[in-house]
Design a protein around this motif. Structure first.
Motif, PDB file in Angstrom:
ATOM      1  N   GLU A 179       0.916  -1.149   0.049  1.00  0.00           N
ATOM      2  CA  GLU A 179      -0.186  -0.109   0.060  1.00  0.00           C
ATOM      3  C   GLU A 179       0.965   1.538  -0.125  1.00  0.00           C
ATOM      4  N   PRO A 180       0.676   2.258  -1.030  1.00  0.00           N
ATOM      5  CA  PRO A 180       1.476   3.671  -0.874  1.00  0.00           C
ATOM      6  C   PRO A 180       1.224   4.032   0.411  1.00  0.00           C
ATOM      7  N   ASP A 181       2.179   4.652   1.018  1.00  0.00           N
ATOM      8  CA  ASP A 181       1.898   5.548   2.266  1.00  0.00           C
ATOM      9  C   ASP A 181       2.209   6.854   1.991  1.00  0.00           C
ATOM     10  N   GLY A 182       2.213   7.433   0.779  1.00  0.00           N
ATOM     11  CA  GLY A 182       2.656   8.765   0.395  1.00  0.00           C
ATOM     12  C   GLY A 182       4.198   8.998   0.524  1.00  0.00           C
ATOM     13  N   HIS A 183       5.027   8.478   0.633  1.00  0.00           N
ATOM     14  CA  HIS A 183       6.306   8.467   0.744  1.00  0.00           C
ATOM     15  C   HIS A 183       6.897   8.016  -0.500  1.00  0.00           C
ATOM     16  N   ALA A 184       7.596   8.408  -1.351  1.00  0.00           N
ATOM     17  CA  ALA A 184       8.262   8.036  -2.742  1.00  0.00           C
ATOM     18  C   ALA A 184       9.487   7.030  -2.074  1.00  0.00           C
ATOM     19  N   GLY A 185       9.321   6.031  -2.680  1.00  0.00           N
ATOM     20  CA  GLY A 185      10.353   4.975  -2.357  1.00  0.00           C
ATOM     21  C   GLY A 185      10.133   4.168  -1.191  1.00  0.00           C
ATOM     22  N   ASP A 237       0.127  -0.496  -4.607  1.00  0.00           N
ATOM     23  CA  ASP A 237      -1.372  -0.789  -4.979  1.00  0.00           C
ATOM     24  C   ASP A 237      -2.329   0.231  -4.376  1.00  0.00           C
ATOM     25  N   ALA A 238      -2.403   1.314  -5.225  1.00  0.00           N
ATOM     26  CA  ALA A 238      -3.104   2.591  -4.830  1.00  0.00           C
ATOM     27  C   ALA A 238      -4.516   2.035  -4.982  1.00  0.00           C
ATOM     28  N   GLY A 239      -5.464   2.247  -3.777  1.00  0.00           N
ATOM     29  CA  GLY A 239      -6.842   1.855  -4.017  1.00  0.00           C
ATOM     30  C   GLY A 239      -7.017   0.489  -4.103  1.00  0.00           C
ATOM     31  N   HIS A 240      -6.081  -0.262  -3.537  1.00  0.00           N
ATOM     32  CA  HIS A 240      -6.320  -1.806  -3.046  1.00  0.00           C
ATOM     33  C   HIS A 240      -6.754  -2.589  -4.601  1.00  0.00           C
ATOM     34  N   VAL A 241      -6.384  -2.107  -5.737  1.00  0.00           N
ATOM     35  CA  VAL A 241      -6.937  -2.546  -6.992  1.00  0.00           C
ATOM     36  C   VAL A 241      -6.518  -4.217  -7.038  1.00  0.00           C
ATOM     37  N   LEU A 242      -5.191  -4.471  -6.779  1.00  0.00           N
ATOM     38  CA  LEU A 242      -4.775  -5.803  -6.564  1.00  0.00           C
ATOM     39  C   LEU A 242      -5.235  -6.570  -5.634  1.00  0.00           C
ATOM     40  N   ARG A 243      -5.012  -5.875  -4.391  1.00  0.00           N
ATOM     41  CA  ARG A 243      -5.684  -6.635  -3.118  1.00  0.00           C
ATOM     42  C   ARG A 243      -7.177  -7.177  -3.382  1.00  0.00           C
ATOM     43  N   ASP A 244      -7.991  -6.226  -3.847  1.00  0.00           N
ATOM     44  CA  ASP A 244      -9.299  -6.496  -4.054  1.00  0.00           C
ATOM     45  C   ASP A 244      -9.542  -7.520  -5.324  1.00  0.00           C
ATOM     46  N   ARG A 245      -8.619  -7.544  -6.371  1.00  0.00           N
ATOM     47  CA  ARG A 245      -8.786  -8.533  -7.433  1.00  0.00           C
ATOM     48  C   ARG A 245      -8.354  -9.774  -6.835  1.00  0.00           C
ATOM     49  N   PHE A 246      -7.479 -10.174  -6.105  1.00  0.00           N
ATOM     50  CA  PHE A 246      -7.034 -11.316  -5.679  1.00  0.00           C
ATOM     51  C   PHE A 246      -7.848 -11.691  -4.195  1.00  0.00           C
ATOM     52  N   GLU A 247      -8.631 -10.862  -3.724  1.00  0.00           N
ATOM     53  CA  GLU A 247      -9.352 -10.943  -2.503  1.00  0.00           C
ATOM     54  C   GLU A 247      -8.433 -11.182  -1.197  1.00  0.00           C
TER      55      GLU A 247
END
Length: 193
Positions: free
Chosen positions: A118-124, A144-154
């Protein structure tokens, strides 16, 4: 029999000739300063080099790496993929990162291994330093901004693995703390490490 100094000089001359070989190969391939050989860390070859292999729908996605570069998911075509999902604040995740790098080492050339966070707002941000396989090629770390992959693979939990075969079939999904079934699936899919 050669004196030790002559033997050493001969060995050094042979090593010097071998050291020139990679430079000749790079020159012959047309790569030069500024040319790109990879669209992101962890995958060799120019973007689209694996275009001949079909990318399953489950592995077609558009994301960026944690350092903001685009990730070309077509680079995952042709091999099974192990996705390691983690969160930057997960306490056991550094240990899981080392285990992930060890799996990448065990199955080098036969398995694509990708870290997803999950991106936490800090580059790198992320655990890239913990997931450096012994071959020195860093694993791709996807944001994985917005949990796109996390949601795809549940995916649930702070640290989990998802194993997908080369055709996109889900073979394993589970917490990183319990990897016995993952290792069994990898052994069946890829043979001995």
């Amino acid at each position: 029999m050669r004196p030790p100094a002559a033997a050493t000089a001969g060995l050094l001359a042979r090593l010097a000739r071998l050291a020139v070989l990679p430079l000749l190969l790079v020159t012959a391939s047309g790569c030069g300063p500024g040319d790109t050989v990879s669209s992101h860390p962890g995958v060799f070859g120019p973007p689209g080099a694996r275009a001949a292999a079909t990318v399953p729908d489950s592995l077609r996605f558009t994301v960026r790496t944690v350092d903001g570069r685009p990730f070309d998911s077509t680079s995952l075509a042709g091999k099974p993929v192990l996705l390691w999902f983690y969160t930057p604040t997960c306490a056991p995740c550094p240990a899981h990162a080392f285990e992930t790098a060890a799996r990448a080492d065990r199955y080098t050339g036969r398995l694509n291994v990708v870290a997803v966070t999950e991106p936490d707002g800090h580059a790198g941000s992320g655990l890239q330093g913990f997931t450096l396989p012994s071959n020195g090629v860093p694993l791709p770390h996807l944001a994985d901004a917005g949990h796109v992959l996390r949601d795809r693979f549940e995916v649930e939990g702070a640290s989990s693995y998802v194993l997908v075969d080369a055709h996109g079939k889900l073979l394993h999904q589970g917490p990183a703390a319990d990897t016995d079934s993952l290792d069994r699936e990898l052994a069946v899919l890829l043979g001995p490490a």
